[in-house]
Motif scaffolding. Structure first.
Motif, PDB file in Angstrom:
ATOM      1  N   LYS A  51       0.820  -1.219   0.000  1.00  0.00           N
ATOM      2  CA  LYS A  51       0.000   0.000   0.000  1.00  0.00           C
ATOM      3  C   LYS A  51       0.852   1.267   0.000  1.00  0.00           C
ATOM      4  O   LYS A  51       0.544   2.264   0.644  1.00  0.00           O
ATOM      5  CB  LYS A  51      -0.961  -0.001   1.194  1.00  0.00           C
ATOM      6  N   MET A  52       1.939   1.198  -0.769  1.00  0.00           N
ATOM      7  CA  MET A  52       2.821   2.343  -0.987  1.00  0.00           C
ATOM      8  C   MET A  52       3.360   2.287  -2.401  1.00  0.00           C
ATOM      9  O   MET A  52       3.454   1.202  -2.988  1.00  0.00           O
ATOM     10  CB  MET A  52       3.994   2.341  -0.001  1.00  0.00           C
ATOM     11  N   VAL A 101      13.253   5.749 -12.708  1.00  0.00           N
ATOM     12  CA  VAL A 101      12.790   5.490 -14.067  1.00  0.00           C
ATOM     13  C   VAL A 101      11.348   5.011 -14.117  1.00  0.00           C
ATOM     14  O   VAL A 101      10.723   5.031 -15.179  1.00  0.00           O
ATOM     15  CB  VAL A 101      13.701   4.466 -14.781  1.00  0.00           C
ATOM     16  N   PHE A 102      10.805   4.589 -12.980  1.00  0.00           N
ATOM     17  CA  PHE A 102       9.412   4.128 -12.981  1.00  0.00           C
ATOM     18  C   PHE A 102       8.890   4.113 -11.559  1.00  0.00           C
ATOM     19  O   PHE A 102       9.608   3.727 -10.631  1.00  0.00           O
ATOM     20  CB  PHE A 102       9.302   2.719 -13.576  1.00  0.00           C
ATOM     21  N   SER A 103       7.643   4.549 -11.378  1.00  0.00           N
ATOM     22  CA  SER A 103       6.974   4.487 -10.078  1.00  0.00           C
ATOM     23  C   SER A 103       5.581   3.913 -10.267  1.00  0.00           C
ATOM     24  O   SER A 103       4.824   4.389 -11.115  1.00  0.00           O
ATOM     25  CB  SER A 103       6.870   5.879  -9.436  1.00  0.00           C
ATOM     26  N   ALA A 104       5.262   2.886  -9.493  1.00  0.00           N
ATOM     27  CA  ALA A 104       3.944   2.249  -9.545  1.00  0.00           C
ATOM     28  C   ALA A 104       3.161   2.641  -8.291  1.00  0.00           C
ATOM     29  O   ALA A 104       3.566   2.299  -7.177  1.00  0.00           O
ATOM     30  CB  ALA A 104       4.095   0.733  -9.623  1.00  0.00           C
ATOM     31  N   ARG A 105       2.071   3.339  -8.485  1.00  0.00           N
ATOM     32  CA  ARG A 105       1.274   3.792  -7.339  1.00  0.00           C
ATOM     33  C   ARG A 105       0.322   2.697  -6.874  1.00  0.00           C
ATOM     34  O   ARG A 105      -0.149   1.894  -7.680  1.00  0.00           O
ATOM     35  CB  ARG A 105       0.485   5.045  -7.712  1.00  0.00           C
ATOM     36  N   PRO A 106       0.034   2.662  -5.581  1.00  0.00           N
ATOM     37  CA  PRO A 106      -0.878   1.638  -5.058  1.00  0.00           C
ATOM     38  C   PRO A 106      -2.324   1.989  -5.374  1.00  0.00           C
ATOM     39  O   PRO A 106      -2.651   3.166  -5.593  1.00  0.00           O
ATOM     40  CB  PRO A 106      -0.624   1.683  -3.549  1.00  0.00           C
ATOM     41  N   PRO A 107      -3.216   1.004  -5.391  1.00  0.00           N
ATOM     42  CA  PRO A 107      -4.628   1.299  -5.657  1.00  0.00           C
ATOM     43  C   PRO A 107      -5.314   2.030  -4.512  1.00  0.00           C
ATOM     44  O   PRO A 107      -6.391   2.597  -4.683  1.00  0.00           O
ATOM     45  CB  PRO A 107      -5.239  -0.094  -5.874  1.00  0.00           C
TER      46      PRO A 107
END
Length: 243
Positions: free
Chosen positions: A100-101, A116-122
């Motif tokens: 959850k982060m 280079v990439f960030s994946a956000r939590p739902p």
């Protein structure tokens, strides 16, 4: 019809706006950008909107702040190769959902760790979870995770103030550091190692310290290391090794 000078002036102003995000500055309002550049707010707003349309900046609709956009990051790191987002993004999104982060991938470029990439939590996303686009290798969590597992010659080429800190990172298997922009934000990162044990980058998360407690760090680090291992196993030539 605009003169050549007016055209170059527009470019120079756009560059000045983008320069406000150097050093990892994030989440700036139009007013803040205007103050930093000396531009009128209306002028800064027009430039920002053009940069957003081009993907060089992105707007947080909740806070009405702006940050570095994905197109600017991709332009900033052409020598790092074409990162295969389709290969590693699912791993990052899966991790983000579990902890959850926001889960971010960084690689070393000169003396900085480039996100280079960030994946956000739902759920439970906040802007504190987004790392700077460029962070010093020697003081950021992602940078230290890369440095600690690099070769001795690579470490000597970087300005590492306390080598014992890197030994502690190697012993624990992860790095932790407070954000230079907000000392209430703690970042944690693990190295992304290839099959030969060479660091290809780092996987990091960050959040307000009151949320990212020592207990939570101990809980999520094994999850992070598992995802980092899967990304590292498929790194191939996409991520240059930090030698």
């Amino acid at each position: 019809m605009n003169s050549p000078r007016s055209g170059s002036q527009a470019v120079e102003r756009a560059i000045a706006v983008l320069a406000c995000f150097e050093g990892g500055a994030t989440d700036l309002t139009v007013s803040a950008l205007a103050a930093r550049t000396g531009l009128a707010v209306s002028t800064a707003y027009r430039i920002v909107q053009a940069l957003v349309r081009g993907g060089l900046l992105e707007r947080d609709e909740r806070t009405d702040c702006y940050r570095v956009g994905p197109s600017l990051i991709s332009l900033a790191v052409p020598s790092l190769g074409r990162h295969d987002a389709e290969a590693f993004a699912p791993h990052l999104y899966s991790l983000a959902a579990r902890v959850k982060m926001t889960a971010s991938l960084g690689v070393a470029k000169d003396d900085v760790a480039v996100t280079v990439f960030s994946a956000r939590p739902p759920e439970r996303f906040c802007t504190h979870q987004l790392p700077g686009a460029r962070q010093p290798l020697q003081t950021s969590a992602m940078g230290m995770a890369i440095l600690a597992f690099g070769t001795a010659s690579a470490r000597r080429g970087s300005s590492v103030p306390v080598p014992s800190d890197l030994e502690r990172v190697r012993r624990r298997g992860y790095a932790a550091a407070f954000s230079a922009e907000n000392r209430d934000v703690l970042a944690v990162a693990v190295p992304v190692l290839d099959a030969d044990g060479r660091p290809r980058g780092a996987l990091g998360v960050q959040a307000l310290r009151r949320r990212l407690t020592d207990d939570l760090v101990r809980e999520i680090v094994p999850l992070m290391r598992g995802v980092a291992a899967r990304i590292g196993a498929g790194a191939g030539t996409a991520f240059p090794a930090f030698r």
